[in-house]
Design a protein around this motif. Structure first.
Motif, PDB file in Angstrom:
ATOM      1  N   THR A  34     -23.651  32.197 -12.754  1.00  0.00           N
ATOM      2  CA  THR A  34     -24.549  32.095 -11.603  1.00  0.00           C
ATOM      3  C   THR A  34     -23.688  31.867 -10.354  1.00  0.00           C
ATOM      4  O   THR A  34     -22.594  31.297 -10.428  1.00  0.00           O
ATOM      5  N   GLY A  35     -24.192  32.368  -9.210  1.00  0.00           N
ATOM      6  CA  GLY A  35     -23.381  32.301  -7.987  1.00  0.00           C
ATOM      7  C   GLY A  35     -22.238  33.296  -8.004  1.00  0.00           C
ATOM      8  O   GLY A  35     -21.205  33.093  -7.372  1.00  0.00           O
ATOM      9  N   GLY A  63     -20.453  34.679  -4.903  1.00  0.00           N
ATOM     10  CA  GLY A  63     -19.772  33.719  -4.047  1.00  0.00           C
ATOM     11  C   GLY A  63     -18.264  33.731  -4.278  1.00  0.00           C
ATOM     12  O   GLY A  63     -17.720  34.544  -5.031  1.00  0.00           O
ATOM     13  N   SER A  80     -17.123  34.874  -8.018  1.00  0.00           N
ATOM     14  CA  SER A  80     -16.631  36.259  -8.093  1.00  0.00           C
ATOM     15  C   SER A  80     -15.253  36.316  -8.750  1.00  0.00           C
ATOM     16  O   SER A  80     -14.954  37.246  -9.510  1.00  0.00           O
ATOM     17  N   ASP A 133     -26.979  36.308  -8.777  1.00  0.00           N
ATOM     18  CA  ASP A 133     -26.870  35.721  -7.432  1.00  0.00           C
ATOM     19  C   ASP A 133     -28.054  36.210  -6.606  1.00  0.00           C
ATOM     20  O   ASP A 133     -28.534  37.317  -6.787  1.00  0.00           O
ATOM     21  N   ARG A 134     -28.502  35.355  -5.677  1.00  0.00           N
ATOM     22  CA  ARG A 134     -29.616  35.800  -4.837  1.00  0.00           C
ATOM     23  C   ARG A 134     -29.135  36.681  -3.689  1.00  0.00           C
ATOM     24  O   ARG A 134     -29.933  37.331  -3.040  1.00  0.00           O
ATOM     25  N   ARG A 135     -27.823  36.672  -3.423  1.00  0.00           N
ATOM     26  CA  ARG A 135     -27.298  37.596  -2.419  1.00  0.00           C
ATOM     27  C   ARG A 135     -27.133  38.973  -3.063  1.00  0.00           C
ATOM     28  O   ARG A 135     -26.482  39.107  -4.110  1.00  0.00           O
ATOM     29  N   ALA A 169     -21.097  39.567  -0.081  1.00  0.00           N
ATOM     30  CA  ALA A 169     -21.321  39.677  -1.524  1.00  0.00           C
ATOM     31  C   ALA A 169     -20.679  40.948  -2.067  1.00  0.00           C
ATOM     32  O   ALA A 169     -20.044  40.945  -3.133  1.00  0.00           O
ATOM     33  N   THR A 228     -29.579  40.642  -9.174  1.00  0.00           N
ATOM     34  CA  THR A 228     -29.890  39.963  -7.915  1.00  0.00           C
ATOM     35  C   THR A 228     -31.190  39.198  -8.110  1.00  0.00           C
ATOM     36  O   THR A 228     -32.252  39.804  -8.301  1.00  0.00           O
ATOM     37  N   ASP A 258     -33.173  35.029  -7.429  1.00  0.00           N
ATOM     38  CA  ASP A 258     -33.123  33.639  -6.976  1.00  0.00           C
ATOM     39  C   ASP A 258     -33.474  32.737  -8.152  1.00  0.00           C
ATOM     40  O   ASP A 258     -34.568  32.876  -8.735  1.00  0.00           O
ATOM     41  N   ALA A 306     -23.951  28.689  -8.958  1.00  0.00           N
ATOM     42  CA  ALA A 306     -24.855  28.940  -7.829  1.00  0.00           C
ATOM     43  C   ALA A 306     -25.203  27.619  -7.165  1.00  0.00           C
ATOM     44  O   ALA A 306     -25.444  26.615  -7.831  1.00  0.00           O
ATOM     45  N   SER A 319     -31.594  24.612  -4.158  1.00  0.00           N
ATOM     46  CA  SER A 319     -30.632  25.366  -4.977  1.00  0.00           C
ATOM     47  C   SER A 319     -29.787  24.462  -5.867  1.00  0.00           C
ATOM     48  O   SER A 319     -29.442  24.842  -6.985  1.00  0.00           O
TER      49      SER A 319
END
Ligand code: NAD
Ligand code: UGA
Length: 331
Positions: free
Chosen positions: A19-20, A23, A27, A44-46, A54, A71, A73, A93, A112
């Motif tokens: 998760t995340g 970021g 990444s 990730d939500r981005r 992203a 993608t 949330d 995340a 979050s």
């Protein structure tokens, strides 16, 4: 370092959820796992199709065999299907950053870092995922006497962000402590991570960018504050090792061993780039502690981990990444 790192011989999970993933740290983690042959479900939500940072962060991983990007949330999405057959969730995340947490976005931090984490742990329990590795923070220690912080120290979080990170790690550990919970938790307290793709609000990024562009650097305080700077590849190695730590390991510090002041970071940036930095001194910010320093004994004992990259070499790699056109476009 980073993209050029040779594939490690240390154990890696078969199937992992990160998760995340869009970021900074997530990444790098996903890319290292993929290189080692792990199937990675990155969440990730981005959306990399709509968010330049992203996209740049994920460029190396997209298209690699074994990578699946979602993608979503974590506050609202259906998490259970993402966890099918996963050996481990690396839960990175969250909303990071000490200083911004005093502002109007505190609700985002709570949502979050705490509410989404509760959903992740509920889903992990239902799906019987054996291990969650959660990103906690050195900030949970708060002000110290300058000596190394040990995991058993009484936490004294000094910012709203730090309060949410303490709540996040304790929430995960509370789930894991339930007799009916099949999920074990390792909470990693990362100490100020730096390296290529570092978040643009962070100091090392800003110091290097100031040296490269000639734009002024805003220094909050006198620059004598010290951080136990941790190179991102080292943070990633500790994170992967945490997937294999003994059950009930609990909390582990991840500190790079490069305890240095901001003035030292400025001097390294100047010498690496070969250009002076114009400094605008501003008042010290609320919630910033004077010193962070990790006691790394536990990380060595339970993860078999030691940091390998010193600040000068790590900042050189970050500087080289910053001067690449593809990355400069989003810096
Ligand atoms: P980052 O902001 O680059 O990455 C975090 C990612 O999480 C972002 O891409 C963001 O979109 C995603 N995210 C946030 N809320 C989400 C949600 N509700 N659903 C889905 N995705 C969501 O931050 P980073 O520097 O890579 O930090 C990663 C983690 O490590 C964070 O939890 C942070 O608190 C923690 N941490 C970072 C450092 C550091 O020095 N960078 C130090 C200590 C702890
Ligand atoms: C970093 C991350 O940003 C947090 O998300 C993380 O939780 C934390 O590490 C951690 O170790 O747990 P921080 O140590 O504040 O937080 O790292 P930076 O954001 O790089 O700031 C370091 C110092 O530089 C702070 O004293 C800050 O006030 C100062 N700074 C930062 C400046 O003087 N100018 C700037 O433009 C930015």
């Amino acid at each position: 370092m980073s993209e050029s790192t040779s594939v490690s011989t240390t154990p890696t999970p078969r199937r992992a959820v990160v998760t995340g993933v869009a970021g900074f740290i997530g990444s790098h983690l996903a890319h290292t796992l993929l290189q080692a042959g792990t199937t990675v479900i990155g969440v990730d939500r981005r959306d990399p199709a709509a968010d330049q940072t992203a996209a740049a962060n994920l460029a190396a991983s997209h298209g690699l065999p074994g990578y699946m990007h979602i993608t979503a949330d974590l506050l609202t999405c259906a998490i259970d299907p993402l966890l099918f057959d996963a050996d481990v969730i690396f839960h990175l995340a969250g909303i990071p950053g000490v200083r911004a947490s005093w502002g109007p976005h505190f609700g985002d931090y709570v949502a979050s870092n705490i509410l989404a984490t509760q959903r992740v742990m509920d889903a992990a329990t239902r799906m019987r995922v054996p291990r969650v590795v959660v990103a906690s923070s050195s900030s949970v220690y708060g002000p110290t006497s300058g000596g190394p912080s040990v995991e058993s120290d009484h936490p004294r979080p000094a910012s709203p962000y730090a309060v949410t990170k303490l709540a996040e790690e304790q929430l995960c550990l509370a789930h894991a402590a339930r007799a009916d919970c099949p999920t074990d938790v390792v909470a990693l307290r990362y100490f100020t991570v730096y390296g290529p793709r570092q978040r643009p609000d962070m100091f090392t990024h800003r110091a290097l960018l100031a040296a490269i562009t000639g734009q002024p650097l805003r220094l909050y305080g006198d620059g004598h504050q010290r951080r136990d700077f941790t190179y991102v590849d080292d943070a990633v190695a500790a994170t992967i090792a945490a997937a294999f730590a003994p059950t009930d390991t609990g909390i582990v510090n991840v500190g790079g061993g490069s305890n240095a002041s901001l003035l030292e970071v400025i001097n390294i940036a100047k010498s690496l780039v070969g250009r002076d930095i114009q400094i605008h001194v501003e008042h010290a910010r609320n919630g910033d502690v004077l010193t962070t320093r990790a006691n790394s004994g536990r990380a060595h004992d339970v993860l078999g981990w030691r940091p390998t990259v010193d600040l000068h070499n790590g900042m050189r790699a970050q500087m080289q990444a910053l001067t690449q056109p593809a990355y400069r476009a989003v810096a």
